[in-house]
Write a protein that holds these residues in place. Structure first.
Motif, PDB file in Angstrom:
ATOM      1  N   UNK A  10       0.857  -1.184   0.000  1.00 25.72           N
ATOM      2  CA  UNK A  10       0.000   0.000   0.000  1.00 25.72           C
ATOM      3  C   UNK A  10       0.891   1.232   0.000  1.00 25.72           C
ATOM      4  N   UNK A  11       0.659   2.119  -0.925  1.00 24.65           N
ATOM      5  CA  UNK A  11       1.489   3.310  -1.035  1.00 24.65           C
ATOM      6  C   UNK A  11       0.626   4.566  -0.947  1.00 24.65           C
ATOM      7  N   UNK A  12       1.314   5.664  -0.850  1.00 24.80           N
ATOM      8  CA  UNK A  12       0.611   6.939  -0.816  1.00 24.80           C
ATOM      9  C   UNK A  12      -0.223   7.144  -2.081  1.00 24.80           C
ATOM     10  N   UNK A  13       0.244   6.613  -3.159  1.00 28.37           N
ATOM     11  CA  UNK A  13      -0.499   6.802  -4.414  1.00 28.37           C
ATOM     12  C   UNK A  13      -1.868   6.133  -4.357  1.00 28.37           C
ATOM     13  N   UNK A  16      -3.881   8.750  -2.869  1.00 30.31           N
ATOM     14  CA  UNK A  16      -4.075   9.865  -3.796  1.00 30.31           C
ATOM     15  C   UNK A  16      -5.177   9.527  -4.802  1.00 30.31           C
ATOM     16  N   UNK A  21      -5.811  11.448   0.851  1.00 29.81           N
ATOM     17  CA  UNK A  21      -4.910  12.463   1.383  1.00 29.81           C
ATOM     18  C   UNK A  21      -5.266  13.854   0.891  1.00 29.81           C
TER      19      UNK A  21
ATOM     20  N   UNK B 207       6.846   7.868   7.990  1.00 30.25           N
ATOM     21  CA  UNK B 207       5.414   7.759   7.732  1.00 30.25           C
ATOM     22  C   UNK B 207       4.596   8.719   8.578  1.00 30.25           C
ATOM     23  N   UNK B 210       5.278  11.912   6.532  1.00 26.98           N
ATOM     24  CA  UNK B 210       4.858  11.805   5.131  1.00 26.98           C
ATOM     25  C   UNK B 210       4.668  10.337   4.815  1.00 26.98           C
ATOM     26  N   UNK B 211       3.438   9.904   4.811  1.00 27.19           N
ATOM     27  CA  UNK B 211       3.168   8.492   4.586  1.00 27.19           C
ATOM     28  C   UNK B 211       3.526   8.101   3.155  1.00 27.19           C
ATOM     29  N   UNK B 212       4.339   7.059   3.009  1.00 24.07           N
ATOM     30  CA  UNK B 212       4.722   6.596   1.686  1.00 24.07           C
ATOM     31  C   UNK B 212       4.315   5.148   1.426  1.00 24.07           C
ATOM     32  N   UNK B 213       4.731   4.232   2.338  1.00 20.34           N
ATOM     33  CA  UNK B 213       4.486   2.807   2.136  1.00 20.34           C
ATOM     34  C   UNK B 213       4.061   2.152   3.436  1.00 20.34           C
ATOM     35  N   UNK B 262       6.229   2.609  -6.411  1.00 19.59           N
ATOM     36  CA  UNK B 262       5.680   3.967  -6.345  1.00 19.59           C
ATOM     37  C   UNK B 262       5.711   4.688  -7.687  1.00 19.59           C
ATOM     38  N   UNK B 265       5.668   4.251 -13.482  1.00 16.76           N
ATOM     39  CA  UNK B 265       5.417   5.015 -14.699  1.00 16.76           C
ATOM     40  C   UNK B 265       6.422   6.142 -14.906  1.00 16.76           C
ATOM     41  N   UNK B 273       4.083  11.852 -13.284  1.00 16.81           N
ATOM     42  CA  UNK B 273       2.992  12.698 -12.804  1.00 16.81           C
ATOM     43  C   UNK B 273       2.046  11.833 -11.986  1.00 16.81           C
ATOM     44  N   UNK B 274       1.716  12.298 -10.801  1.00 18.15           N
ATOM     45  CA  UNK B 274       0.847  11.542  -9.903  1.00 18.15           C
ATOM     46  C   UNK B 274      -0.619  11.808 -10.246  1.00 18.15           C
ATOM     47  N   UNK B 275      -1.470  11.047  -9.619  1.00 15.35           N
ATOM     48  CA  UNK B 275      -2.895  11.124  -9.935  1.00 15.35           C
ATOM     49  C   UNK B 275      -3.522  12.457  -9.532  1.00 15.35           C
ATOM     50  N   UNK B 276      -2.890  13.169  -8.636  1.00 21.90           N
ATOM     51  CA  UNK B 276      -3.410  14.481  -8.220  1.00 21.90           C
ATOM     52  C   UNK B 276      -2.791  15.626  -9.012  1.00 21.90           C
ATOM     53  N   UNK B 294       5.618  14.945  -4.542  1.00 22.41           N
ATOM     54  CA  UNK B 294       4.496  15.858  -4.803  1.00 22.41           C
ATOM     55  C   UNK B 294       4.922  17.309  -5.033  1.00 22.41           C
TER      56      UNK B 294
END
Lengths: 301, 315
Positions: A10-13, A16, A21, B207, B210-213, B262, B265, B273-276, B294
């Motif tokens: 599970x990642x931050x993405x 998102x 978030x 985490x 900044x939560x990552x994994x 992460x 792509x 580019x992230x989804x946001x 980000x």
């Protein structure tokens, strides 16, 4: 080239993508990776009862008022004609009942509430030798070890690692290494509720909101500046619904106190995870039937 | 790539900084004074017994990395994540006034004292120790290898004054200033929010900020030094994460894990580019992994990665 791991990380993405978030602090919850209980059509009933006389200006508890609040809340929760009948729906004479309390010295479970619970259990015929109130030593407590039923009762407060000290988190003492659950804001706390000594035993959850802690500072994570006399109890058979309701009140209090959005930090991910990943109850307000009783001033929800 | 590592608490080994040669002529962020070797026990005898009418209660209590949980519950994990050696707790009492609780954490190194201080930098900056913050009811600062917390049960003007006076005495007793983490010098300077830098080793701390994994994909350990920093440039924001590894192989595994889980792509330049709509980027320079998190714009992400790489390679 080495093989990729099979487990989904599970990642931050993931957050998102679902907006979790983007709406930081909104208690929206985890991505729908393993939704278990979300499809539940029946709403979880939660009773929020308040009485301004339950605590005085020094934070001292009025036992009589507290007992009355408990009785009224449980009776309403179960739709029973009187308290005795309500408790008879929950427990029977042969039960062995562990009352999981909380002894954190800044904000312990009120002794008066523990006494009231023991009294009601005895009243429905539970043997006094089959009732125990404990927190830190439950793994060695003989009553807890042979328990057939549990009552979960604790005050709500902010918490350094989990965001909130909740009913869900109160069971962390059922594992020998609690710190193993601190990762990712204690998101995996729901897994504890699936262990054999816990699963299916909890008949009643009482989230104490008499003087909740809505913000913590320093190594001790406490300041009298950040508690307030909310004078409430949240009672439910669904721990997730009770916690989610309490979390909304804490969030509202923080926003009001700090004068703007001040999300609970870290986000209490374990509440929604208990719903969507572990199937322990309902976290979404739309699936909670909230019954408000008593004092309505500054109710925040 | 290898499987994600579980974080194993333990004593940190002294690092031989991979980029030591670049640090000659270090920026002002690094204090170069030699840290005075001391301990909680040595410091204890130099702590004041009385301050502004508050007297030390009977006995100090000292906790180690195991017993700290009995004192501050789960919060003890934060200090363990920074290699806490001991914690001394002393209570000052005064009739008719609130108690004052002094907690001195011996973090083993000045870098980790700095690190645990950066975990919470809310509040007003005040001139005590090497850096300090005051919030209503709580003073925290670091000096030498010590992180210090002074806490009030209830607020009052007299108690606040006493807390600050006590802080100055404790800072003085704590010895010479200690060094900050050398890798701070690798942060690009332009747009850096100097008041919002976190230094850490443990995934639970990363985490928190900044939560990552949900797993230790980045192979953080007591032997890795990570810095999380915020940037503001021309109305845009970004976060930069630098991680220095003791071994090249570990750094490569962390890069591979990050790209796999992460940024699958990412383009050839390591950007995605992230989804946001924000941008993330990753690059590896020897044993230094640089990650932009980000960024509001592609150019900002690209520039931060490039500048961090230049800092790492001494350009």
């Amino acid at each position: 080239m080495q093989p990729k791991s099979s487990k989904k990380v599970i990642t931050r993405r993931d957050f998102i993508k679902t907006g979790g978030y983007a709406a930081a602090g909104s208690l929206l919850g985890l991505p729908l990776l393993d939704r278990a209980a979300a499809q539940a059509a029946v709403k979880s009933r939660v009773v929020l009862i308040r009485d301004p006389d339950v605590v005085d200006s020094q934070g001292r508890v009025n036992e009589t008022v507290l007992e009355s609040m408990l009785d009224r809340a449980v009776t309403t929760l179960l739709g029973a004609p009187n308290p005795r009948s309500a408790w008879q729906q929950l427990f029977r004479p042969g039960d062995v009942v562990g009352i999981k309390s909380n002894v954190w010295y800044r904000l312990p479970t009120p002794e008066a509430l523990e006494k009231a619970l023991v009294f009601r259990l005895q009243q429905v015929g539970v043997n006094p030798n089959d009732i125990a109130v404990d927190d830190r030593d439950i793994l060695e407590n003989p009553v807890f070890m042979r328990s057939t039923a549990l009552i979960n009762v604790r005050p709500m407060r902010t918490h350094h690692w989990s965001g909130l000290g909740t009913l869900l988190k109160n069971y962390i003492m059922f594992v020998p290494a609690p710190w193993m659950y601190h990762g990712n804001a204690c998101e995996r706390l729901g897994a504890i509720w699936q262990k054999s000594q816990v699963t299916g035993k909890t008949r009643l959850n009482i989230l104490v909101m008499l003087t909740p802690l809505f913000h913590g500072i320093g190594p001790h994570h406490y300041s009298s500046r950040y508690v307030w006399p909310y004078a409430g109890l949240i009672v439910s058979t669904d721990p997730v619904a009770a916690d989610a309701t309490g979390a909304r009140i804490i969030e509202a209090k923080r926003n009001a106190f700090f004068g703007g959005s001040r999300p609970i930090s870290p986000l209490p991910l374990h509440i929604s995870a208990a719903d969507t990943r572990f199937g322990l109850g309902t976290s979404s307000p739309e699936r909670i039937e909230l019954i408000r009783m008593g004092w309505g001033d500054q109710i925040l929800i | 790539m290898t499987a994600p590592q579980a974080y194993s608490p333990g004593r940190r080994h002294t690092l031989i900084p991979c980029l030591l040669g670049l640090l000659v002529g270090a920026l002002p962020m690094t204090t170069t004074a030699t840290a005075q070797s001391t301990s909680v026990a040595e410091l204890q005898v130099r702590l004041p017994k009385e301050i502004s009418g508050w007297r030390a209660a009977k006995e100090d209590r000292i906790f180690d990395e195991r017993t700290i949980f009995s004192y501050i519950d789960g919060a003890g994990e934060l200090y363990r994540a920074y290699n806490m050696q001991n914690c001394l707790s002393r209570r000052y009492v005064k009739k008719g006034e609130t108690d004052i609780t002094l907690d001195v954490f011996d973090m083993g190194t000045s870098e980790d004292a700095f690190g645990v201080f950066t975990h919470d930098t809310d509040g007003d900056r005040i001139d005590i120790g090497q850096d300090a913050r005051y919030r209503p009811g709580w003073l925290s600062f670091w000096q030498n290898r010590f992180y210090v917390s002074i806490y009030l049960e209830e607020e009052s003007a007299a108690a606040e004054k006493a807390v600050k006076a006590l802080g100055k005495l404790v800072a003085s007793a704590a010895g010479e200033p200690g060094s900050r983490p050398q890798h701070l010098n690798l942060l690009p300077r332009a747009g850096l929010d100097a008041g919002n830098i976190r230094y850490l080793h443990h995934p639970i701390v990363l985490n928190y900020h900044y939560y990552l994994f949900d797993e230790n994909i980045l192979h953080l350990s007591p032997q890795t030094d990570a810095i999380l920093a915020s940037y503001h440039r021309s109305g845009e924001q970004a976060r930069l994460l630098l991680i220095s590894y003791p071994k090249t192989l570990t750094a490569r595994n962390a890069l591979a894990g990050f790209r796999e889980h992460y940024l699958p792509d990412a383009d050839s330049g390591g950007l995605a580019r992230l989804e946001n709509g924000k941008w993330s980027a990753v690059a590896l320079h020897d044993r230094l992994l640089t990650i932009v998190l980000e960024a509001d714009g592609r150019l900002l992400a690209k520039n931060l990665i490039r500048e961090a790489g230049q800092q790492a390679s001494g350009e």
